[in-house]
Enzyme design. Structure first.
Site, PDB file in Angstrom:
ATOM      1  N   CYS A 117      11.244 -21.621  84.381  1.00 57.92           N
ATOM      2  CA  CYS A 117      10.180 -21.007  85.173  1.00 57.92           C
ATOM      3  C   CYS A 117      10.259 -21.578  86.583  1.00 57.92           C
ATOM      4  CB  CYS A 117       8.802 -21.238  84.553  1.00 57.92           C
ATOM      5  SG  CYS A 117       8.239 -22.950  84.588  1.00 57.92           S
ATOM      6  N   HIS A 157      -0.759 -24.938  87.458  1.00 56.08           N
ATOM      7  CA  HIS A 157       0.008 -26.162  87.672  1.00 56.08           C
ATOM      8  C   HIS A 157       0.865 -26.026  88.918  1.00 56.08           C
ATOM      9  CE1 HIS A 157       2.578 -23.470  85.289  1.00 56.08           C
ATOM     10  NE2 HIS A 157       3.608 -24.031  85.902  1.00 56.08           N
TER      11      HIS A 157
END
Length: 734
Positions: free
Chosen positions: A226, A65
């Site tokens: 993240c 992603h």
């Protein structure tokens, strides 16, 4: 907004055999629907995110992603692989691959939808349904939430729960199965992905599993984050919440995602019995959680082993271990120091030592660059006697070049005076956080006073951090904790470090520093050439990594004095020359043999020209990541040759940085450029030869050009996976 995933974005027979090929196959479906405008640019963004941290998860899931300027609207593509694809997960290949594409600067509604998918992936019923689904339309409906997974245990027996994460929390498929009316699909921005159930930030949810002993439930607050804040952040939150319910523990999570975050209620934090940080970027406002038992790990640990983390924080609470921080100066700093905020728990001492030293070096380098360049400019304008000029406070003439040269030289000298104290201070900071700064800076200044130099700074930093960590392990009465970080720790640690540096170890370290300086000054002939070759190898081994930094720090330490020796300036010249070789060689290789590189690499090659001449070795990282076995050894050979030739030619350099732009400050500049050119040509030749000799993967041609033949690459069907054959042989190095 159109649906984020449709049947056209689903491939239930994904034939790719590498993660690069899988990303390309799914991205091509996005391109075909107009969701992605530039295939190669988007794949470069996906690869850059993958290099930060592998996106494989336990349970056979891969979630490549990124956020990209080449994405027109938030999009999901799903592929199912029969053979499995290596996404670097601990338990093996992934068979369920989700490619998540978010536009740069996507609004909160988009990111909430993406976080909803991330949470669904933690539901075993959801993943089992995707493994058994027979057609693309049904798979897309399952992911959107239009279909309810029926695999697994009877969902009707589940009790709907609402977990608080510090921001709106998406409902999982399991929740939807239990209470179909709890969330209305497509409620946000026209999307058909399930939307969050109402939640009140900062209030713990009711657990499905109650403690059997009648005692209050153990309460944990957690933070997850993240690098992109899209997937791992929310998956870790969901995993921790599920593990907490199973263990009868109240878990409240603050997700610090791309959409921002809502701070947990201070009352919830105050009532918590323990803290879990699962993150790969620094936790924002971390001091809020100080003084509590804390487990600090990477975000993937929060996804893969949440039960272990909960058990670990409960054990720490039972032992009374808490973190240091405001109001908790006497607590044990068992986790959460600046260089331990990423990575897994249980790292070895060698790994921690390297991180501590690199912490000091990273803060020191800007002082080296600024001070060194100012000093070099002073010499360039005023000549090599400028170091004898009087203070500009006493004598400065606006119209005289020598006055300006003296000003530059003296400012640079002041900047250089901070090198050793900053090195020592931030080594101690990396070990013990802010309490380590005062003794670290004091110890570093003492190292300068006793002429112990950089060796003294290294020792002072490590000693300071160790002393503070020892003090923090002492149990302190609650009444004294308020003054610990402000008075007690700085006082005691500075006194101990000062005593050790002045009386015990300072003199031996100063003697060792003088011996090293004398050795460098005596380097001639073969020894100097071999040292140049060794430094060249180190500079090109990891392209800006720890080994590269060791060589660079060794060189800058030699010139970080008012009158560096000739040998020290030769070493600095050799290090900078070798560091320029890899990016320049990759740029040249993409120019002379462009057919050996894909489109993205050729674009990176153009940027590598500028990075190379500026002495930024990291310009070669994209090439090394894609093909490490050919690029890194070739770069090391060229770097070693350049370092050896630079020492042979006697080139000298006073500036610690600048690349081609400081050539006027280099001794023997023409021969210096010859040394750089020789290394660049050698590396280029080796890379071209090695890439030419490689064999293509079955079903591909040996000459994959990344769309050079009329952009045909973009027109390939999604199932063909038009990936460079080198990528088929090995995954990109992270």
């Amino acid at each position: 907004m159109s649906e984020m995933i449709t049947a056209d974005l689903v491939d239930l027979d994904l034939s790719a055999d590498t993660k690069q090929a899988a990303a390309r196959a799914l991205a091509e479906r996005m391109v075909a629907l107009g969701r992605v405008t530039d295939l190669e640019g988007f794949l470069a963004d996906v690869a850059a995110r993958e290099a930060q941290m592998p996106t494989g998860l336990d349970g056979g899931i891969g979630i490549p992603h990124c956020r990209s300027t080449h994405v027109t609207e938030p999009t999901l593509a799903f592929g199912r692989s029969a053979a499995g694809i290596d996404f670097s997960a601990a338990d093996g290949p992934a068979d369920l691959i989700f490619l998540i594409a978010a536009p740069a600067g996507a609004d909160d509604a988009h990111l909430t939808i993406l976080s909803s998918l991330a949470r669904q992936l933690m539901n075993a019923d959801f993943t089992a349904a995707l493994r058994s689904v027979g057609d693309a339309a049904t798979a897309a409906a399952l992911i959107r939430g239009d279909e309810t997974p029926t695999t697994g245990a009877d969902a009707t027996s589940a009790t709907p729960t609402t977990e608080t994460t510090g921001e709106t929390t998406p409902a999982t498929p399991k929740d939807t199965a239990a209470a179909p009316g709890a969330a209305s699909p497509g409620a946000a921005a026209g999307s058909t992905v399930p939307q969050p159930a109402p939640a009140t930030p900062g209030h713990a949810s009711e657990n499905t599993s109650e403690p059997t002993s009648g005692e209050p439930a153990f309460r944990i607050v957690a933070v997850t984050s993240c690098p992109t804040g899209i997937a791992h952040t929310y998956m870790a939150a969901e995993s921790l919440e599920n593990a907490g319910r199973a263990a009868g523990v109240e878990v409240v999570v603050e997700t610090q995602g791309s959409a921002g975050f809502t701070r947990l209620d201070p009352a919830v934090i105050a009532a918590a019995d323990g803290v879990i940080f699962a993150h790969d970027v620094p936790v924002r406002d971390k001091d809020r959680f100080a003084g509590k038992p804390t487990v600090d790990v990477g975000v993937k640990a929060g996804i893969n082993r949440p039960g272990e983390l909960i058990d670990e924080v409960r054990r720490k609470a039972a032992r009374g271990e808490t973190t240091a921080g405001a109001g908790a100066g006497g607590a044990a700093a068992s986790a959460g120091t600046p260089v331990e905020r990423t990575g897994e728990s249980g790292e070895g001492y060698g790994t921690k030592l390297r991180k501590w030293l690199m912490s000091g070096v990273s803060y020191m380098v800007p002082f080296v660059a600024a001070g060194g360049l100012l000093i070099a400019l002073g010499f360039a304008i005023g000549g090599y006697k400028i170091n004898k000029a009087p203070s500009v406070m006493d004598h400065f003439v606006w119209t005289q070049a020598d006055s300006w040269a003296a000003l530059l030289f003296q400012i640079g000298g002041v900047a250089f005076a901070f090198l050793v104290p900053v090195l020592a201070g931030y080594i101690a900071y990396g070990m013990a956080d802010r309490p380590g700064l005062v003794p670290g800076f004091v110890g570093g200044s003492i190292a300068l006073t006793i002429n112990a130099g950089f060796l003294g700074g290294l020792a002072a930093g490590l000693i300071s951090g160790g002393v503070v960590m020892a003090i923090q392990k002492v149990r302190i009465p609650a009444a004294l904790r308020g003054i610990m970080p402000v008075v007690v720790i700085p006082l005691i640690s500075s006194a101990v470090v000062g005593f050790l540096m002045f009386v015990v170890i300072g003199k031996p370290i100063a003697t060792a520093q003088r011996a090293m300086t004398d050795w460098l000054n005596g380097l001639t002939g073969t020894n100097a050439v071999l040292l140049g070759a060794l430094l060249g190898l180190m500079m090109c081994f990891d392209l800006g990594g720890p080994v590269n930094k060791v060589a660079y720090t060794f060189a800058t330490a030699g010139i970080a004095v008012s009158e560096p020796s000739d040998s020290a300036m030769k070493i600095m010249a050799a290090v900078m020359a070798a560091g320029m070789v890899p990016p320049l060689a990759m740029a040249l290789a993409t120019t002379v043999r462009g057919r050996l590189f894909n489109r993205t690499e050729r674009e990176n090659g153009k940027a590598a020209w500028v990075l190379g001449i500026s002495f930024i070795s990291e310009g070669a990282i994209p090439f090394a990541a894609a093909d490490p076995l050919r690029v890194i050894p070739s770069s090391m050979v060229g770097g070693a040759l350049t370092g050896a030739l630079s020492m042979t030619f006697g080139a000298t350099l006073r500036a610690p940085h600048g690349g081609i732009f400081v050539v006027p400050l280099i001794g023997n500049p023409l021969l210096y450029l010859v040394a750089v050119a020789a290394g660049v040509c050698t590396t280029t030749a080796l890379v071209v030869v090695l890439k030419t000799l490689r064999k293509p993967a079955p079903g591909t041609t040996a000459e994959v050009t990344g769309g050079a033949a009329g952009g045909g690459e973009d027109a390939q069907p999604a199932s063909t996976g038009s990936t460079d054959s080198a990528d088929r042989k090995q995954p990109a190095a992270a």
